[in-house]
Design an enzyme around this catalytic site. Structure first.
Site, PDB file in Angstrom:
ATOM      1  N   ARG A   1     -28.668 -11.626  16.906  1.00 20.97           N
ATOM      2  CA  ARG A   1     -29.604 -12.499  16.196  1.00 20.97           C
ATOM      3  C   ARG A   1     -31.009 -12.500  16.798  1.00 20.97           C
ATOM      4  NH1 ARG A   1     -27.863 -18.674  17.991  1.00 20.97           N
ATOM      5  NH2 ARG A   1     -28.469 -18.490  20.188  1.00 20.97           N
TER       6      ARG A   1
ATOM      7  N   HIS B   1     -32.187 -10.422  20.411  1.00 19.93           N
ATOM      8  CA  HIS B   1     -32.666  -9.280  21.184  1.00 19.93           C
ATOM      9  C   HIS B   1     -31.494  -8.588  21.867  1.00 19.93           C
ATOM     10  CE1 HIS B   1     -33.768 -12.826  24.035  1.00 19.93           C
ATOM     11  NE2 HIS B   1     -32.475 -12.681  23.947  1.00 19.93           N
TER      12      HIS B   1
ATOM     13  N   LYS C   1     -34.575 -10.874  39.013  1.00 24.40           N
ATOM     14  CA  LYS C   1     -34.616  -9.998  40.188  1.00 24.40           C
ATOM     15  C   LYS C   1     -35.992  -9.354  40.319  1.00 24.40           C
ATOM     16  CE  LYS C   1     -30.633 -11.436  40.440  1.00 24.40           C
ATOM     17  NZ  LYS C   1     -30.891 -12.416  39.393  1.00 24.40           N
TER      18      LYS C   1
ATOM     19  N   SER D   1     -28.153 -26.679  42.546  1.00 28.19           N
ATOM     20  CA  SER D   1     -28.340 -25.637  43.560  1.00 28.19           C
ATOM     21  C   SER D   1     -27.333 -24.508  43.416  1.00 28.19           C
ATOM     22  CB  SER D   1     -28.215 -26.237  44.971  1.00 28.19           C
ATOM     23  OG  SER D   1     -26.859 -26.556  45.274  1.00 28.19           O
TER      24      SER D   1
ATOM     25  N   GLU E   1     -29.049 -31.689  44.800  1.00 31.15           N
ATOM     26  CA  GLU E   1     -27.692 -31.208  44.525  1.00 31.15           C
ATOM     27  C   GLU E   1     -26.689 -32.355  44.614  1.00 31.15           C
ATOM     28  OE1 GLU E   1     -24.275 -29.751  43.750  1.00 31.15           O
ATOM     29  OE2 GLU E   1     -26.009 -28.415  43.520  1.00 31.15           O
TER      30      GLU E   1
ATOM     31  N   VAL F   1     -28.419 -27.198  35.879  1.00 36.67           N
ATOM     32  CA  VAL F   1     -27.149 -27.897  36.091  1.00 36.67           C
ATOM     33  C   VAL F   1     -25.993 -27.180  35.395  1.00 36.67           C
ATOM     34  CG1 VAL F   1     -28.153 -30.149  36.539  1.00 36.67           C
ATOM     35  CG2 VAL F   1     -27.720 -29.450  34.170  1.00 36.67           C
TER      36      VAL F   1
ATOM     37  N   VAL G   1     -24.406 -23.947  32.647  1.00 34.33           N
ATOM     38  CA  VAL G   1     -24.554 -23.442  31.287  1.00 34.33           C
ATOM     39  C   VAL G   1     -23.336 -23.808  30.465  1.00 34.33           C
ATOM     40  CG1 VAL G   1     -26.023 -21.510  31.992  1.00 34.33           C
ATOM     41  CG2 VAL G   1     -23.546 -21.197  31.923  1.00 34.33           C
TER      42      VAL G   1
ATOM     43  N   ALA H   1     -22.290 -11.614  34.427  1.00 31.70           N
ATOM     44  CA  ALA H   1     -22.436 -10.454  33.562  1.00 31.70           C
ATOM     45  C   ALA H   1     -21.361  -9.405  33.832  1.00 31.70           C
ATOM     46  CB  ALA H   1     -23.819  -9.835  33.745  1.00 31.70           C
TER      47      ALA H   1
ATOM     48  N   HIS I   1     -23.819   4.680  61.305  1.00 28.14           N
ATOM     49  CA  HIS I   1     -24.702   3.972  62.236  1.00 28.14           C
ATOM     50  C   HIS I   1     -26.076   4.641  62.218  1.00 28.14           C
ATOM     51  CE1 HIS I   1     -26.034   1.903  65.896  1.00 28.14           C
ATOM     52  NE2 HIS I   1     -26.497   3.075  66.302  1.00 28.14           N
TER      53      HIS I   1
END
Length: 481
Positions: free
Chosen positions: A35, A37, A51, A196, A218, A285, A287, A334, A460
């Site tokens: 509906r 994107h 990100k 939080s 929180e 708070v 979804v 996701a 290492h």
């Protein structure tokens, strides 16, 4: 063109479009209804653009501490909010176009509009009720849209939206959700973040790096409540060192709106109330699933607490109707949606060996500074299950690569079953732990024991060496501490 399909998927987020691709790979005639994107919330308003914002914040943090790396900047490093946001939106636009390419490549029909289940096996698509969010990615002309479409299998992948608390509903101006927080038209001087979890802490971290005075409120006793207490406590100390103000065991009971500011009434568990005036408030708070206006009630599809009830293969109680991703319940991630969708469609197609997802092996990542990542049981949950456990810990301060990077604040914690050596959980806080956690996820999926991890050779110098050291520590064999 026929309006009949083998599979119709409602929603093109990570769960929806990945499921569509797998369906096409399996030879099923597939359509996806969208509906607004391609890519859904994750690609356009969540995982990816946040990100990008946090990367800008990271670069700014490094620049502001260039002297500690022996570097001198000529001039002052500043952030242009318009350019930072533009870069983030550009990243999303690029990936949005990538999803469109994948749909075309896999011969998946994209149907633009609002979908509604009229009866099992039938989807009615109406006009798009929302405008296209990104003007650089308009809906193509002359493509599939309004009409009635049929499919033997219909998969609901409509995702979730920000939850609103009564009396503190977001208004798009003074009280923001992640939509407004991701595209600010100015940089506020002060901010209250309500909640939080991953969303709240990531935005708190970003805005603090931008120089904003941030207060996080929180309800629980620890920030990032789903994380191991030891890890969240460590993260809190580091966030507070960066200047974040954090109030736990408290709630925002009321918000008063001014002309261009808010005053939050913060009530602690003992009933005391303090007021905090700030330019803006971010409501983070949680979804809730997008289950409304889909025709689920008419068809009798079972829902619970705002999510569609499914079995381990995405099936609802109504034959031919399935659900995956956020709309099907937690964890609302996701990568969970993608894997859940693949399981669902492979079961539909009769692929042998398909089995339900083990939610205990789903990693979680929070991209604040410092990063937090985890998989499996926390120490408290392992004990609550009556397990006898061994716990290993290793500090970034003892790792050569972390010291060389100037990122020596962090820790890795591993939890093993004392009797069997089974890896029950892994928890990390520090630089790049969101990239490290998958090593433990693979180990858990392969039912690796502590002995096998001890005999695995880690390169290492790397941050990953700390993973092995944490395992060794659980068995009293740590080498570099």
């Amino acid at each position: 063109m026929s309006n009949a399909y083998d599979v119709i998927i409602i929603g093109s987020g990570p769960g929806g479009y990945v499921t569509a691709i797998r369906a096409a790979q399996l030879g099923l005639k597939t359509a996806i209804v969208e509906r607004e994107h391609l890519g859904g919330i994750c690609l356009n308003w969540g995982c990816i653009p946040t990100k990008a914002l946090l990367r800008s914040a990271e670069i700014l943090d490094h620049a502001n501490h260039a002297k500690s790396y022996g570097l001198t900047l000529n001039g002052t490093m500043t952030a242009d909010v318009k350019d930072v946001v533009a870069r983030s939106r550009g990243v999303s636009a690029r990936l949005n176009g990538g999803v469109a390419f994948l749909m075309k490549k896999n011969k998946i029909d994209v149907i633009w509009g609002e979908a509604k289940l009229s009866k099992p096996g039938e989807v009615v698509v109406g006009k798009m009720s929302k405008p296209v969010v990104e003007p650089q990615n308009p809906v193509p002309k002359g493509v599939l849209g309004e009409g009635t479409y049929t499919a033997k299998h219909i998969i609901v992948a409509t995702g979730a939206r920000p939850r609103a608390l009564p009396g503190i509903e977001p208004d798009g101006k003074l009280i923001w959700t992640y939509f407004e927080a991701m595209k600010p038209d100015f940089m506020p001087k002060s901010l209250v973040v309500m909640g939080s979890g991953a969303i709240g802490i990531e935005f708190a971290s970003f805005y603090r790096s931008m120089g904003v005075d941030v207060t996080v409120v929180e309800l629980m006793s620890n920030i990032m409540p789903v994380e191991d207490v030891e890890i969240s406590t460590f993260a809190r100390k580091q966030l507070e060192k960066r200047g974040l103000k954090i109030i736990t065991e408290a709630k925002v009971s009321k918000v008063e709106k001014g002309a261009n500011s808010i005053t939050a009434h913060v009530e602690t568990k003992d009933g005391k109330v303090q007021t905090i005036t700030a330019d803006r408030l971010i409501s983070a708070v949680g979804v809730q699933g997008n289950i409304e206006n889909l025709g689920l009630e008419t068809l009798g599809v079972n829902t619970d607490r705002g999510c569609i009830v499914i079995d381990g293969y995405g099936k609802t109680n109504v034959p031919g109707i399935y659900a995956i991703g956020d709309v099907a319940g937690p964890p609302m991630l996701a990568h969970k949606a993608e894997h859940e969708g693949v399981i669902c469609i492979e079961k539909i197609a009769g692929v042998p060996g398909v089995h339900p997802m083990d939610k205990a092996k789903i990693p979680g990542c929070t991209y604040c500074n410092p990063q937090v990542a985890s998989v499996g049981l926390t120490e408290a949950k392992a004990k609550a299950e009556g397990r006898e456990i061994r716990v290993g810990r290793y500090s970034f301060a003892a790792n050569g690569k972390a010291i060389a990077l100037g990122e020596d604040q962090g820790m890795i914690k591993t939890i093993f079953d004392k009797k069997t050596g089974e890896l029950l959980g892994a928890h990390m806080v520090g630089a790049e732990v969101t990239e490290l956690i998958q090593g433990f996820v693979v180990a858990m999926n392969l039912e690796t024991t502590e002995e096998e991890l001890m005999h695995t050779i880690f390169p290492h110098p790397t941050l990953s060496e700390m993973m092995k050291e944490s395992v060794l520590d659980a068995y009293g064999r740590v080498l570099n501490a």
